[in-house]
Scaffold this motif. Structure first.
Motif, PDB file in Angstrom:
ATOM      1  N   GLY A   1      26.990  33.024  22.718  1.00  0.00           N
ATOM      2  CA  GLY A   1      26.465  33.209  23.991  1.00  0.00           C
ATOM      3  C   GLY A   1      27.291  32.154  25.016  1.00  0.00           C
ATOM      4  O   GLY A   1      27.916  32.474  26.080  1.00  0.00           O
ATOM      5  N   ALA A   2      27.238  31.116  24.774  1.00  0.00           N
ATOM      6  CA  ALA A   2      27.937  29.928  25.426  1.00  0.00           C
ATOM      7  C   ALA A   2      29.356  29.911  25.568  1.00  0.00           C
ATOM      8  O   ALA A   2      29.996  29.840  26.506  1.00  0.00           O
ATOM      9  CB  ALA A   2      27.475  28.352  24.920  1.00  0.00           C
ATOM     10  N   LEU A   3      30.007  30.330  24.106  1.00  0.00           N
ATOM     11  CA  LEU A   3      31.462  30.805  24.253  1.00  0.00           C
ATOM     12  C   LEU A   3      31.469  32.002  25.254  1.00  0.00           C
ATOM     13  O   LEU A   3      32.713  31.946  25.770  1.00  0.00           O
ATOM     14  CB  LEU A   3      31.810  30.792  22.948  1.00  0.00           C
ATOM     15  CG  LEU A   3      31.755  29.679  21.920  1.00  0.00           C
ATOM     16  CD1 LEU A   3      31.798  30.124  20.709  1.00  0.00           C
ATOM     17  CD2 LEU A   3      32.740  28.846  22.294  1.00  0.00           C
ATOM     18  N   SER A   4      30.955  32.888  25.162  1.00  0.00           N
ATOM     19  CA  SER A   4      31.188  34.184  25.929  1.00  0.00           C
ATOM     20  C   SER A   4      30.984  33.833  27.568  1.00  0.00           C
ATOM     21  O   SER A   4      32.070  34.227  28.247  1.00  0.00           O
ATOM     22  CB  SER A   4      30.017  35.111  25.537  1.00  0.00           C
ATOM     23  OG  SER A   4      30.491  35.563  24.344  1.00  0.00           O
ATOM     24  N   VAL A   5      30.236  33.046  27.759  1.00  0.00           N
ATOM     25  CA  VAL A   5      30.200  32.487  29.351  1.00  0.00           C
ATOM     26  C   VAL A   5      31.653  31.828  29.841  1.00  0.00           C
ATOM     27  O   VAL A   5      31.988  32.034  30.782  1.00  0.00           O
ATOM     28  CB  VAL A   5      29.007  31.637  29.492  1.00  0.00           C
ATOM     29  CG1 VAL A   5      28.924  30.900  30.896  1.00  0.00           C
ATOM     30  CG2 VAL A   5      27.651  32.426  29.398  1.00  0.00           C
ATOM     31  N   GLY A   6      31.779  30.807  28.757  1.00  0.00           N
ATOM     32  CA  GLY A   6      33.135  30.022  29.002  1.00  0.00           C
ATOM     33  C   GLY A   6      34.172  31.017  29.199  1.00  0.00           C
ATOM     34  O   GLY A   6      35.070  30.807  30.154  1.00  0.00           O
ATOM     35  N   ALA A   7      34.419  32.103  28.228  1.00  0.00           N
ATOM     36  CA  ALA A   7      35.515  33.037  28.303  1.00  0.00           C
ATOM     37  C   ALA A   7      35.376  34.105  29.697  1.00  0.00           C
ATOM     38  O   ALA A   7      36.408  34.149  30.270  1.00  0.00           O
ATOM     39  CB  ALA A   7      35.497  34.108  27.190  1.00  0.00           C
ATOM     40  N   ASP A   8      34.261  34.182  29.995  1.00  0.00           N
ATOM     41  CA  ASP A   8      33.874  35.183  31.279  1.00  0.00           C
ATOM     42  C   ASP A   8      34.285  34.368  32.590  1.00  0.00           C
ATOM     43  O   ASP A   8      34.896  35.040  33.433  1.00  0.00           O
ATOM     44  CB  ASP A   8      32.470  35.471  31.244  1.00  0.00           C
ATOM     45  CG  ASP A   8      32.222  36.339  32.431  1.00  0.00           C
ATOM     46  OD1 ASP A   8      33.061  37.509  32.660  1.00  0.00           O
ATOM     47  OD2 ASP A   8      31.226  36.068  33.308  1.00  0.00           O
ATOM     48  N   ILE A   9      33.880  33.300  32.507  1.00  0.00           N
ATOM     49  CA  ILE A   9      34.300  32.270  33.585  1.00  0.00           C
ATOM     50  C   ILE A   9      35.952  32.091  33.793  1.00  0.00           C
ATOM     51  O   ILE A   9      36.423  31.997  34.905  1.00  0.00           O
ATOM     52  CB  ILE A   9      33.649  30.968  33.588  1.00  0.00           C
ATOM     53  CG1 ILE A   9      32.129  31.269  33.908  1.00  0.00           C
ATOM     54  CG2 ILE A   9      34.095  30.027  34.446  1.00  0.00           C
ATOM     55  CD1 ILE A   9      31.258  29.939  33.592  1.00  0.00           C
ATOM     56  N   THR A  10      36.572  32.116  32.665  1.00  0.00           N
ATOM     57  CA  THR A  10      37.893  31.754  32.819  1.00  0.00           C
ATOM     58  C   THR A  10      38.504  32.943  33.553  1.00  0.00           C
ATOM     59  O   THR A  10      39.333  32.502  34.418  1.00  0.00           O
ATOM     60  CB  THR A  10      38.206  31.523  31.424  1.00  0.00           C
ATOM     61  OG1 THR A  10      37.982  30.653  30.564  1.00  0.00           O
ATOM     62  CG2 THR A  10      40.300  31.464  31.359  1.00  0.00           C
ATOM     63  N   SER A  11      38.285  34.281  33.126  1.00  0.00           N
ATOM     64  CA  SER A  11      39.003  35.319  33.938  1.00  0.00           C
ATOM     65  C   SER A  11      38.344  35.519  35.163  1.00  0.00           C
ATOM     66  O   SER A  11      39.021  35.742  36.239  1.00  0.00           O
ATOM     67  CB  SER A  11      38.884  36.426  33.002  1.00  0.00           C
ATOM     68  OG  SER A  11      37.508  37.036  32.788  1.00  0.00           O
ATOM     69  N   GLY A  12      37.198  35.232  35.410  1.00  0.00           N
ATOM     70  CA  GLY A  12      36.557  35.517  36.652  1.00  0.00           C
ATOM     71  C   GLY A  12      36.933  34.532  37.616  1.00  0.00           C
ATOM     72  O   GLY A  12      37.089  34.658  39.089  1.00  0.00           O
ATOM     73  N   TYR A  13      37.241  33.106  37.182  1.00  0.00           N
ATOM     74  CA  TYR A  13      37.822  31.977  38.134  1.00  0.00           C
ATOM     75  C   TYR A  13      39.082  32.495  38.633  1.00  0.00           C
ATOM     76  O   TYR A  13      39.263  32.332  39.928  1.00  0.00           O
ATOM     77  CB  TYR A  13      38.000  30.866  37.356  1.00  0.00           C
ATOM     78  CG  TYR A  13      38.353  29.667  38.379  1.00  0.00           C
ATOM     79  CD1 TYR A  13      37.379  28.989  39.300  1.00  0.00           C
ATOM     80  CD2 TYR A  13      39.687  29.176  38.234  1.00  0.00           C
ATOM     81  CE1 TYR A  13      38.062  28.107  40.231  1.00  0.00           C
ATOM     82  CE2 TYR A  13      40.330  28.274  39.386  1.00  0.00           C
ATOM     83  CZ  TYR A  13      39.223  27.758  40.085  1.00  0.00           C
ATOM     84  OH  TYR A  13      39.704  26.496  40.859  1.00  0.00           O
ATOM     85  N   PHE A  14      40.127  33.083  37.941  1.00  0.00           N
ATOM     86  CA  PHE A  14      41.254  33.481  38.098  1.00  0.00           C
ATOM     87  C   PHE A  14      41.219  34.737  39.285  1.00  0.00           C
ATOM     88  O   PHE A  14      41.978  34.591  40.245  1.00  0.00           O
ATOM     89  CB  PHE A  14      42.221  33.984  37.001  1.00  0.00           C
ATOM     90  CG  PHE A  14      43.455  34.343  37.467  1.00  0.00           C
ATOM     91  CD1 PHE A  14      44.499  33.613  37.675  1.00  0.00           C
ATOM     92  CD2 PHE A  14      43.727  35.705  37.593  1.00  0.00           C
ATOM     93  CE1 PHE A  14      45.651  33.748  37.881  1.00  0.00           C
ATOM     94  CE2 PHE A  14      44.974  35.957  38.185  1.00  0.00           C
ATOM     95  CZ  PHE A  14      46.278  35.067  38.195  1.00  0.00           C
ATOM     96  N   ALA A  15      40.283  35.568  39.211  1.00  0.00           N
ATOM     97  CA  ALA A  15      40.028  36.648  40.068  1.00  0.00           C
ATOM     98  C   ALA A  15      39.638  36.074  41.214  1.00  0.00           C
ATOM     99  O   ALA A  15      40.234  36.392  42.256  1.00  0.00           O
ATOM    100  CB  ALA A  15      39.019  37.659  39.339  1.00  0.00           C
TER     101      ALA A  15
END
Length: 76
Positions: free
Chosen positions: A11-25
């Motif tokens: 779950g923590a890894l998934s949040v990090g991955a989600d934030i990475t693309s979301g921050y770019f957007a």
């Protein structure tokens, strides 16, 4: 946060991955000076080994994210 094996929880890894693309957007939207609410309808991440220490997340789909934002702006 670590699990019973000493690695980061999925779950923590998934949040990090989600934030990475979301921050770019959000960065693209700020540059375009548009107020659009974002929601991702799909999620895919490849974790190549157990995360036992610090993790660096990267996203190589910046062009596709930017194109999707352009399409959303054009289509309203």
């Amino acid at each position: 946060m670590k699990n019973h094996l000493g690695s980061m929880y999925l779950g923590a890894l998934s949040v990090g991955a989600d934030i990475t693309s979301g921050y770019f957007a959000f960065h693209v939207l700020k540059k375009k000076k548009k107020k659009i609410s974002l929601i991702f309808k799909d999620f895919h991440a490849d974790f190549h080994k157990r995360a036992m220490a610090d993790v660096i997340f990267s996203c190589d789909m910046g062009k596709q994210i930017s194109e999707m934002i352009d399409l959303a702006i054009e289509s309203g």
